[in-house]
Motif scaffolding. Structure first.
Motif, PDB file in Angstrom:
ATOM      1  N   GLU A  65       0.837  -1.191   0.000  1.00 52.54           N
ATOM      2  CA  GLU A  65       0.000   0.000   0.000  1.00 52.54           C
ATOM      3  C   GLU A  65       0.875   1.245   0.000  1.00 52.54           C
ATOM      4  N   LYS A  68      -0.805   7.950   1.489  1.00 55.74           N
ATOM      5  CA  LYS A  68      -1.241   9.188   0.836  1.00 55.74           C
ATOM      6  C   LYS A  68      -0.516  10.400   1.386  1.00 55.74           C
ATOM      7  N   ASP A 131      -8.430   7.701   2.893  1.00 53.42           N
ATOM      8  CA  ASP A 131      -7.434   6.671   2.604  1.00 53.42           C
ATOM      9  C   ASP A 131      -7.967   5.643   1.615  1.00 53.42           C
ATOM     10  N   GLU A 132      -9.232   5.249   1.797  1.00 53.24           N
ATOM     11  CA  GLU A 132      -9.830   4.260   0.919  1.00 53.24           C
ATOM     12  C   GLU A 132      -9.969   4.793  -0.505  1.00 53.24           C
ATOM     13  N   GLU A 135      -6.515   5.006  -2.150  1.00 49.99           N
ATOM     14  CA  GLU A 135      -6.080   3.661  -2.545  1.00 49.99           C
ATOM     15  C   GLU A 135      -6.810   3.204  -3.804  1.00 49.99           C
ATOM     16  N   VAL A 139      -3.822   4.061  -6.396  1.00 50.93           N
ATOM     17  CA  VAL A 139      -2.992   2.867  -6.245  1.00 50.93           C
ATOM     18  C   VAL A 139      -3.556   1.710  -7.068  1.00 50.93           C
TER      19      VAL A 139
END
Length: 146
Positions: A65, A68, A131-132, A135, A139
């Motif tokens: 991961e 951020k 964050d979700e 990602e 990402v």
């Protein structure tokens, strides 16, 4: 066959795998062959027989991961060099930013200023996303720009 663990209960040792063929397969901990523990969302390789998964192996570990906050700080302080793009794995975008910044001085620095503005905007976008969401978009979503 490849699949993904949909649910697993450590108490009962039983779970369900969604196979690449669209079918669901039950499994028991006794059929697990990897050192890694079965957890929800883990990718697996298995043999499916009559709705039961056997000889189950964990496939490669999930991708590392990206943080951020690190991406935001890199974009804010070193963004004109494209360092945040390299950190997120977007090497082509990083090279483009670096080259535009370096050769931008030939055109009175205007392209370099634009690249700096883009990096600043991306730093803001990175930090305001959850964050979700970060990602999912940057990402796993392979979104290199904005």
């Amino acid at each position: 066959m490849l699949g993904t663990i949909l649910s697993y209960s450590a108490q009962t040792g039983e779970g369900v795998i969604s196979g690449a063929d669209g079918q669901r397969y039950t499994f028991h901990r006794n059929d697990w062959r990897s050192e890694a523990e079965p957890v929800n969302g883990r990718k697996v390789d298995f043999v499916g027989v009559d709705g039961v998964a056997q000889q189950i192996y964990a496939v490669a570990a999930p991708p590392m991961e990206k943080n951020k906050l690190v991406a935001c700080l890199l974009a804010f302080f070193l963004g004109t060099f494209g360092i945040h793009k390299f950190y997120l794995g977007y090497n082509t975008a990083g090279i483009i930013m670096l080259l535009v910044f370096l050769f931008g001085f030939i055109l009175l620095g205007i392209p370099s200023v634009i690249i700096g503005l883009i990096a600043f905007i991306e730093a803001i976008l990175y930090i305001v996303k959850s964050d979700e969401e970060f990602e999912a978009v940057y990402v796993r979503g392979n979104r290199a720009w904005f």
